[in-house]
Write an enzyme that holds these catalytic residues in place. Structure first.
Site, PDB file in Angstrom:
ATOM      1  N   GLU A  22       5.858  82.600  44.065  1.00  0.00           N
ATOM      2  CA  GLU A  22       5.848  82.136  42.999  1.00  0.00           C
ATOM      3  C   GLU A  22       6.775  82.383  41.588  1.00  0.00           C
ATOM      4  O   GLU A  22       7.498  81.186  41.389  1.00  0.00           O
ATOM      5  CB  GLU A  22       3.912  81.578  41.831  1.00  0.00           C
ATOM      6  CG  GLU A  22       3.304  81.109  42.894  1.00  0.00           C
ATOM      7  CD  GLU A  22       3.037  82.012  43.372  1.00  0.00           C
ATOM      8  OE1 GLU A  22       2.259  80.988  44.719  1.00  0.00           O
ATOM      9  OE2 GLU A  22       2.623  82.871  43.614  1.00  0.00           O
ATOM     10  N   ASP A  58       3.917  86.562  50.874  1.00  0.00           N
ATOM     11  CA  ASP A  58       2.682  85.586  49.554  1.00  0.00           C
ATOM     12  C   ASP A  58       3.414  86.129  48.044  1.00  0.00           C
ATOM     13  O   ASP A  58       4.559  86.725  48.414  1.00  0.00           O
ATOM     14  CB  ASP A  58       1.575  87.218  49.663  1.00  0.00           C
ATOM     15  CG  ASP A  58       0.068  85.983  49.422  1.00  0.00           C
ATOM     16  OD1 ASP A  58      -0.074  85.197  48.795  1.00  0.00           O
ATOM     17  OD2 ASP A  58      -0.799  86.614  50.434  1.00  0.00           O
ATOM     18  N   ASP A 110      -5.007  80.150  47.172  1.00  0.00           N
ATOM     19  CA  ASP A 110      -6.179  80.474  47.163  1.00  0.00           C
ATOM     20  C   ASP A 110      -7.190  80.293  46.700  1.00  0.00           C
ATOM     21  O   ASP A 110      -7.254  79.865  45.569  1.00  0.00           O
ATOM     22  CB  ASP A 110      -6.189  81.899  46.905  1.00  0.00           C
ATOM     23  CG  ASP A 110      -5.723  82.996  47.326  1.00  0.00           C
ATOM     24  OD1 ASP A 110      -4.919  82.870  48.547  1.00  0.00           O
ATOM     25  OD2 ASP A 110      -5.170  83.544  46.272  1.00  0.00           O
TER      26      ASP A 110
END
Length: 947
Positions: free
Chosen positions: A557, A554, A631
């Protein structure tokens, strides 16, 4: 850092590039795999030297440097290609011509322009001849480099795709701007695919604009008028929706509340929790044409221009979304504007920027413009079709390794399963209800509250994780994927170990920031190979050795701290092991997955790695990594935007994509819904599950309310029945789906296919953003409007189509109003399709795919190849797999099942194929209990069946 490159480059250049190479008559220097050219107009504006390398007959590498030497820094994205293609080079008055078996590459010796043509001299792509390049010297953390731009000409009828995954509900990027910047819900992949059957792989890791690369301007770049007609601003009214407090009215020329640091711009007395803001007035532009507005928003946002509602969206406060809208405006004409914003929480974000119409001289072009680089570096990839171009991308960046077969089944996830008992209870409920499932996902916070990064279970909630995993495997035949972040809380043993070795980014700690749970933290430097090795060792020690099957990586980025300005985000990951964060910003997810993939394959060479990551970069497919769309919100418009997002991600060369079925973040009205909201919630999930069953990976996930089908609706409800139907259909289709997966490795195939891939000759498909092919045969048409019982479906030319459910035949080349009752999404089957269905199963490994029901859709010749292997290991890389080819001849009315090729351990030697033949005049429903037209008992040898 790699400061030795400059010295090595100089040494190699002096030996490899004699000064005498450039005589008065020859303007190029031959190398082992190409040429080096010095343009006659020798300046930094167009580059001092141009290197053309022949990678394959169809792939050319172009490097343009403003310096005296080329960088020797190896690519993070591109792998060495082992090939020795033949090529020749000649020079005439017009320039230098390099020819391969497929391409003619021309370099103008005066301007440095490069043209890519076919062997008949027809242009495929050409650089713009004037103002084609720019190099602007910059310094990034003391590191010398350039801001670089390369411009290409683009004919009127060209369409542009790929470039990763973006949420702006756009399919064709021609005339648009695409920002390649890793962010939650936006994935940067620097590969562009053209409808002209070529691709550009831009070998650069910095933040990059593609297409129309002009900077978006503040709203004040337009002429603004207040509600009362005063020029220079809009009238902003801040009010409280729950109290009778006086409203605040003020003049505002710009709406830019983009980041945390912008929160101080709001009026001191304005409280977002109950607030509402209204901007009113008029706008006008100094240009006639299509005006673009870029909207960054959190909370509820509506925008009207001249009474037309252009934006009506919602996004959770902590993860703002974006939208790009267009409207035609006449020069100097005033247009009414109204903007209504209701924040959602104590912090919320809104920014509106604009871009004037594209200047006439720039309409037929697109560009790549990057923040940092040593040189312009790109690969031109050509092909006869989009599949060949994507194959070329994978030739450069690596094969898409084959995922384990169980990954093609259904995954259930939730934010989050809080206890061992809760997680096991969900799987038990699935098995008791006979709802097929292969994988359960354990999201974040399975650790103690203050122990992020330890990879250790909180014993108070997960008292025996070893037993839990054993029960999942042995009792429920279910895999476990677990969330692992590249994140460490300060003070725990793993943080101290990483810190001692210098493997952590330290700025977030130095700034004293705390995450949303209230603890100081930072991320590790994935660009450091030793740090990647230690990161895997920690995962291996505490997780993999327990039997964890797959990894949910997760926030890759990297999202070290959310909602900071981009410059601050770069500061938080400075320095990287390789250099400045500005230069390497977008490549973090690639390096993070690399460490996990290589670590697991070293620890266990047998079991297939599987990674799910929130961000991606070019080459990620070689590390057994899939990407999900982040998300996103639980809204109809967010569901719709996933269609084009997933298609363009797949057109970027990466075959494995998925999303949170049902959306991740939920409006408050769904948490304690009334009857109307509950009905909409159930329908939204029903439609999203229908869509989700036909993407490469099938996965439900989200925040409360829970997404398990039995929590969405009771068993007698149409929502439950529809979700269960599509789940079971997905498992019936496993022979088809796993064959597609096999082809992603064996033949560089793409599973989720933009219509341009199979119907590129049909001009009607270029801009279709809400339909796609799932494999070669199934046309998928999600329903994304509440209450809809039909939708418009375009059936491409070149063949007819069959309704999947009824078998009814419809001619191609037309738009129809397809029926879409509550429980059913329109799906059409291509004329000439052969689709294998297996038996009903509860998980992928429950039993072999036998018997197989072959649906043969006649009217045209057709073929399909069934691929099978051991499903869990890497023996397929050594040739342990089998294929059976099915071929239907329309003229002979025969189905040929060819000799089986290949073998593997556990392969079925004898098979049963039940044939159901459908013709334009004889429809047959999708019914696995019907009597087959033929039954074939197959022993591995060719059989021919005459109808």
């Amino acid at each position: 850092m790699r400061k030795y490159y400059s010295f090595l480059s100089t040494v190699v250049f002096l030996f490899a590039f004699p000064v005498c190479a450039f005589s008065q008559t020859i303007h190029y220097q031959k190398t082992d795999n190409g040429i080096i050219v010095r343009p006659g107009i020798n300046n930094i504006a167009i580059g001092k030297q141009i290197k053309i390398e022949v990678i394959t007959d169809q792939i050319i590498h172009a490097v343009i440097t403003p310096g005296d030497q080329f960088s020797l820094e190896p690519s993070l994205m591109v792998l060495p290609v082992k090939s020795k293609p033949e090529w020749t080079v000649t020079e005439n008055a017009d320039g230098i011509r390099l020819t391969t078996k497929s391409l003619l590459v021309k370099v103008d010796i005066h301007s440095g322009q490069i043209q890519y043509q076919d062997l008949n001299g027809k242009n495929i792509l050409e650089e713009k001849i004037q103002n084609a390049r720019s190099f602007k010297a910059v310094s990034n953390d003391g590191e010398a480099g350039y801001q670089i731009t390369q411009v290409f000409n683009s004919p009127n009828d060209e369409a542009l795709y790929g470039l990763g995954q973006h949420q702006d509900d756009m399919m064709n990027y021609k005339g648009k701007q695409v920002l390649l910047l890793q962010n939650n819900t936006d994935v940067a992949i620097p590969f562009l695919l053209s409808s002209k059957n070529y691709g550009i792989l831009w070998d650069n890791y910095s933040i990059t604009k593609v297409g129309d690369v002009r900077d978006y301007q503040p709203l004040s770049s337009l002429r603004l008028f207040s509600k009362d007609g005063d020029q220079g601003w809009l009238t902003a009214t801040y009010s409280d929706q729950k109290k009778n407090a006086a409203s605040i009215t003020r003049a505002e020329s710009d709406i830019d509340y983009s980041f945390l640091s912008d929160m101080k711009k709001f009026p001191d007395s304005f409280k977002m929790a109950n607030g509402k803001v209204l901007w009113e007035g008029k706008i006008s532009s100094g240009y006639t044409g299509l005006q673009h507005f870029h909207v960054k928003y959190a909370g509820y946002i509506k925008i009207w221009i001249n009474g037309e509602l252009l934006v009506d969206k919602w996004r959770q406060a902590w993860n703002p979304g974006t939208a790009v809208v267009e409207t035609e405006m006449q020069k100097d004409k005033k247009y009414d504007i109204k903007i209504e914003w209701i924040p959602d929480g104590s912090e919320s974000y809104l920014a509106i920027k604009c871009l004037t119409p594209i200047p006439e001289g720039e309409k037929n072009q697109y560009a790549f413009s990057s923040e940092a680089g040593d040189e312009i570096n790109y690969y031109f990839v050509s092909g006869a079709n989009a599949d060949e171009v994507i194959s070329g991308y994978r030739t450069l960046t690596g094969k898409a390794v084959l995922m384990p077969k169980w990954a093609m089944g259904f995954w259930q996830s939730r934010e989050r399963y809080k206890t061992q008992e809760e997680l096991l209870g969900v799987v038990k409920e699935f098995r008791d209800r006979k709802i097929p499932i292969d994988n359960i996902v354990l999201d974040w916070q399975y650790w103690k509250p203050d122990s992020w990064g330890t990879h250790e279970f909180d014993k108070s909630r997960f008292p025996d994780p070893d037993a839990m995993i054993k029960t999942l495997h042995e009792t429920y035949n279910t895999r476990l994927m677990i969330s692992v972040w590249p994140k460490f809380y300060s003070g725990n043993a793993n943080y101290d170990l990483m810190n001692k070795n210098g493997f952590l980014y330290k700025r977030n700690i130095a700034d004293g920031r705390k995450d949303w749970l209230g603890y100081p933290s930072t991320f590790y430097d994935a660009f450091n190979p030793e740090a990647r090795g230690l990161f895997w060792d920690l995962m291996n020690k505490n997780l993999y050795k327990k039997g964890i099957d797959a990894w949910w990586m997760d926030a890759t980025e990297p999202d070290i701290h959310s909602n900071l300005p981009i410059e601050e985000r770069k500061q938080l990951m400075t320095p990287t092991f390789l250099g400045s964060a500005t230069k390497y910003f977008n490549a973090f997810p690639l390096q993070n997955s690399k460490g996990v993939y290589e670590g697991q394959r070293k620890a266990n060479a047998n079991d297939r790695v599987f990674i799910l990551t929130r961000s991606a970069y070019g080459g990620l497919q070689r590390y057994a990594a899939a990407t999900w769309s982040g998300d996103i919100a639980s809204r109809w418009e967010d569901m719709k935007s996933q269609i084009s997002a997933g298609i363009n991600f797949s057109l970027s060369g990466l075959p494995y994509w998925t999303m949170d079925i049902g959306g991740f973040s939920v409006e408050r009205r769904y948490e304690k819904p009334d009857a109307a909201d509950l009905a909409e919630w159930r329908e939204l999930n029903t439609r999203w599950y229908q869509f989700g069953a036909f993407v490469p990976l099938f996965r439900g996930h989200g925040q409360f309310p829970f997404r398990e089908v039995y929590n969405i609706a009771p068993a007698d409800h149409p929502a439950y029945k529809s979700i269960l139907f599509y789940n079971k259909l997905r498992y019936r289709l496993m022979p088809y789906i796993y064959s597609l997966a096999g082809n992603t490795y064996q033949k560089d195939y793409t599973i989720m296919r933009g219509l341009i891939m199979d119907y590129g000759a049909d001009e009607q498909v270029k801009n279709i953003a809400d339909q796609y092919m799932f494999g070669p045969s199934l046309l998928i048409n999600p329903v994304y409007k509440y209450g809809a019982t039909s939708r418009k479906v375009y059936l491409p030319k070149l063949n007819g189509w069959y309704d999947l459910y009824t078998g009814a035949y419809v001619k191609g080349g037309q738009t129809i109003n397809a029926k879409a009752p509550y429980g059913q999404m329109p799906v059409y089957v291509k004329e000439g399709a052969i689709i294998p269905y297996g038996p009903e199963i509860q998980y992928t490994a429950e039993k072999p795919a036998d018997p197989i029901t072959l649906y043969v859709y006649t009217g045209k010749d057709g073929t399909f190849t069934l691929y099978e292997d051991e499903g869990l290991n890497y023996n397929y890389e050594k040739g342990a797999f089998s294929t059976i080819e099915f071929t239907y001849s329309e003229s002979a009315k025969t189905l040929t099942i060819a000799d089986r090729k290949g073998t593997f351990k556990g392969m079925l030697e004898n098979r049963t194929f039940n044939i159901i033949r459908i013709t334009p005049k004889k429809a047959k429903a999708l019914n696995f209990n019907q009597t087959p037209d033929k039954t074939i008992h197959y022993t591995g040898k060719q059989t021919i069946t005459k109808f």
